[in-house]
Design a protein around this motif. Structure first.
Motif, mmCIF file in Angstrom:
data_model
loop_
_atom_site.group_PDB
_atom_site.id
_atom_site.type_symbol
_atom_site.label_atom_id
_atom_site.label_comp_id
_atom_site.label_asym_id
_atom_site.label_seq_id
_atom_site.Cartn_x
_atom_site.Cartn_y
_atom_site.Cartn_z
ATOM 1 N N ALA A 61 0.833 -1.204 0.000
ATOM 2 C CA ALA A 61 0.000 0.000 0.000
ATOM 3 C C ALA A 61 0.869 1.256 0.000
ATOM 4 N N LEU A 62 0.262 2.384 -0.359
ATOM 5 C CA LEU A 62 0.936 3.677 -0.348
ATOM 6 C C LEU A 62 0.056 4.680 0.385
ATOM 7 N N VAL A 121 -4.496 8.405 8.631
ATOM 8 C CA VAL A 121 -5.029 7.050 8.469
ATOM 9 C C VAL A 121 -5.767 6.663 9.743
ATOM 10 N N THR A 122 -7.083 6.526 9.641
ATOM 11 C CA THR A 122 -7.923 6.183 10.789
ATOM 12 C C THR A 122 -8.491 4.777 10.705
ATOM 13 N N ARG A 123 -8.359 4.131 9.533
ATOM 14 C CA ARG A 123 -8.873 2.775 9.336
ATOM 15 C C ARG A 123 -7.825 1.946 8.614
ATOM 16 N N ALA A 145 -3.500 -0.612 -1.842
ATOM 17 C CA ALA A 145 -4.308 0.595 -1.987
ATOM 18 C C ALA A 145 -3.444 1.849 -1.856
ATOM 19 N N ILE A 146 -3.838 2.905 -2.550
ATOM 20 C CA ILE A 146 -3.252 4.231 -2.410
ATOM 21 C C ILE A 146 -4.277 5.100 -1.694
ATOM 22 N N GLY A 198 -6.783 4.998 -5.424
ATOM 23 C CA GLY A 198 -6.347 4.113 -6.494
ATOM 24 C C GLY A 198 -5.641 2.910 -5.913
ATOM 25 N N TYR A 199 -5.028 2.118 -6.792
ATOM 26 C CA TYR A 199 -4.304 0.919 -6.375
ATOM 27 C C TYR A 199 -2.955 0.893 -7.082
ATOM 28 N N ALA A 200 -1.914 0.565 -6.333
ATOM 29 C CA ALA A 200 -0.549 0.559 -6.858
ATOM 30 C C ALA A 200 -0.360 -0.570 -7.867
#
Length: 323
Positions: free
Chosen positions: A132-133, A140-142, A148-149, A159-161
Motif C-alpha cells: 500500500a501507499l 489514516v484512521t482505518r 491501496a493508495i 487508487g491501487y498501486a
C-alpha cells in the motif's frame, strides 16, 4: 552522545547515535541522534536516519527505511521492505493519560512493501496492507487494504498501486459501435464483454443472452446502489461462484486481481459487462452518486464460498498453482 554497548557486527552506527539494543541485523545503518531502546529488534539492511526514536516493543523487518524525525512507539510492527517518510507520526494509545500506562499498547502494523509519505499520521491499531501507499500528509484512521493508495483526512482510497487502468473504447455509445473491440485483461480469466444496444423512438435497450454474452447460467442477482463515493465495496474472491457485473447507471471503478496481475476497469455503460471468475479478487470503488451496479451470480449465496482476507486468498491461489 556515546554508544553504551559495542555496535553489533556488521552494523554502522554514527558516533552521535545511541543504540542500546543488540538485536540489529547486519548491514543496517543508524545515523546521528537516533535513539533505539534495548528491547527493539531491527532487521538486516535497515536505514535509520537522523532523529529517529524507537521504543522497546518495536519490531522492524529487513530493508526498512525510516527517514528523519520519526518515532516508533511500543506495539509498532514494521515488516520487510517498508519505507517510512520524514516526520510520519505513529501513536499506540487511543486514549492517552499522563502517567497512566495501559497494560498493553495497541498494535499497529505496516505490512511488507508498504510506503508511508512524509507527514502522515497513523492512528493506533490500524494495519497498512502489503504494497500500500499512504500519501504525504494523510491521516489514516482505518485499515488500508493491500496495494491501496490513500490520501486525505481521513484517508480514503484514491487508487491501487501497480494496477494499470484499462483503456476502453469510450463511454456510452462508443462501446456499441460496430467493430469496437474491448481490451483483454491481465487478471487470469477475467473478461470484458460488449453488450448489444438497440435504439428506436421509444428509447434504448441493452441485453445479454446466456452463451452469447453470459458465460454461465445465473442463479442469483443483486444490485448495489447509494454507495458513498469514497467507500469501497467488494474486496473478496469466490472459490466457485462466477459473477457478471453491469453498471446500469452512473459509473464505478473495478479492480480485478489474480494474485499476480491486476487491472482496473471503469464501468460506465449498460453496454459493458465484466465477468469475474472464481479465484479472482474483486474490488468495487469510486462510485458516482447515481451508480447502480447489477451483479449476476452463477450460484446462490453461500458464506463458505467467500474469501474475504487477501492473505488467505494469496495462500489459496499459490497453493492451487503448486497442486
Amino acid at each position: 552522545m556515546t554508544q553504551t554497548n559495542p555496535a553489533p557486527e556488521g552494523v554502522q552506527v554514527h558516533p552521535m547515535a545511541l543504540l542500546e539494543t543488540p538485536h540489529v541485523g547486519a548491514g543496517s545503518r543508524v545515523w546521528a541522534f537516533c535513539h533505539v531502546l534495548p528491547g527493539a529488534r531491527i532487521g538486516r539492511d535497515a536505514n535509520l536516519c537522523d532523529h529517529v526514536f524507537i521504543e522497546n516493543d518495536v519490531v522492524l523487518g529487513d530493508r526498512v527505511t525510516v527517514k528523519c524525525g520519526v518515532q516508533l512507539w511500543d506495539g509498532v510492527r514494521i515488516e520487510d521492505d517498508v519505507f517510512i517518510g520524514p516526520n510520519v507520526t505513529f501513536s499506540n494509545d487511543p486514549f492517552p493519560r499522563s502517567k497512566q500506562r495501559p497494560e498493553r499498547f495497541v498494535e499497529t502494523r505496516v505490512r511488507a512493501g508498504a510506503s508511508i509519505g512524509s507527514g502522515a499520521t497513523i492512528r493506533p491499531g490500524v494495519t497498512i496492507g502489503a504494497g500500500a501507499l499512504v500519501s504525504d500528509g494523510a491521516v489514516v484512521t482505518r485499515d488500508v487494504p493491500p496495494n491501496a493508495i490513500v490520501a486525505g483526512n481521513p484517508a480514503y482510497i484514491t487508487g491501487y498501486a501497480n494496477t494499470p487502468e484499462v483503456t476502453l473504447p469510450g463511454p456510452g455509445l462508443a462501446v456499441s459501435q460496430a467493430g469496437a473491440a474491448v481490451p483483454e485483461l491481465q487478471a487470469r480469466g477475467a473478461r470484458l464483454h460488449r453488450l448489444p444496444k438497440i435504439v428506436d423512438l421509444r428509447g434504448a435497450l441493452s441485453f445479454g443472452e446466456i452463451g452469447a454474452h453470459l458465460p454461465f447460467t445465473p442463479e442469483r442477482f443483486f444490485m448495489v446502489y447509494d454507495v458513498p463515493s469514497r467507500e469501497v465495496r467488494g474486496e473478496h474472491a469466490h472459490r466457485a461462484c462466477h459473477q457478471f457485473l453491469v453498471c446500469v447507471k452512473g459509473s464505478l471503478g473495478i479492480v480485478v486481481d489474480d494474485g499476480e496481475r491486476r487491472d482496473q476497469v471503469t464501468l460506465d455503460s449498460p453496454q459493458l459487462g465484466l465477468h469475474i471468475p472464481p479465484m479472482v479478487w474483486g474490488i468495487q470503488y469510486q462510485f458516482s452518486p447515481d451508480a447502480v451496479l447489477l451483479v449476476l451470480a452463477s450460484d446462490r449465496y453461500e458464506a463458505g464460498d467467500y474469501i474475504r482476507n487477501y492473505d488467505e486468498f494469496l495462500a489459496e491461489v499459490r497453493g492451487g498453482a503448486k497442486a
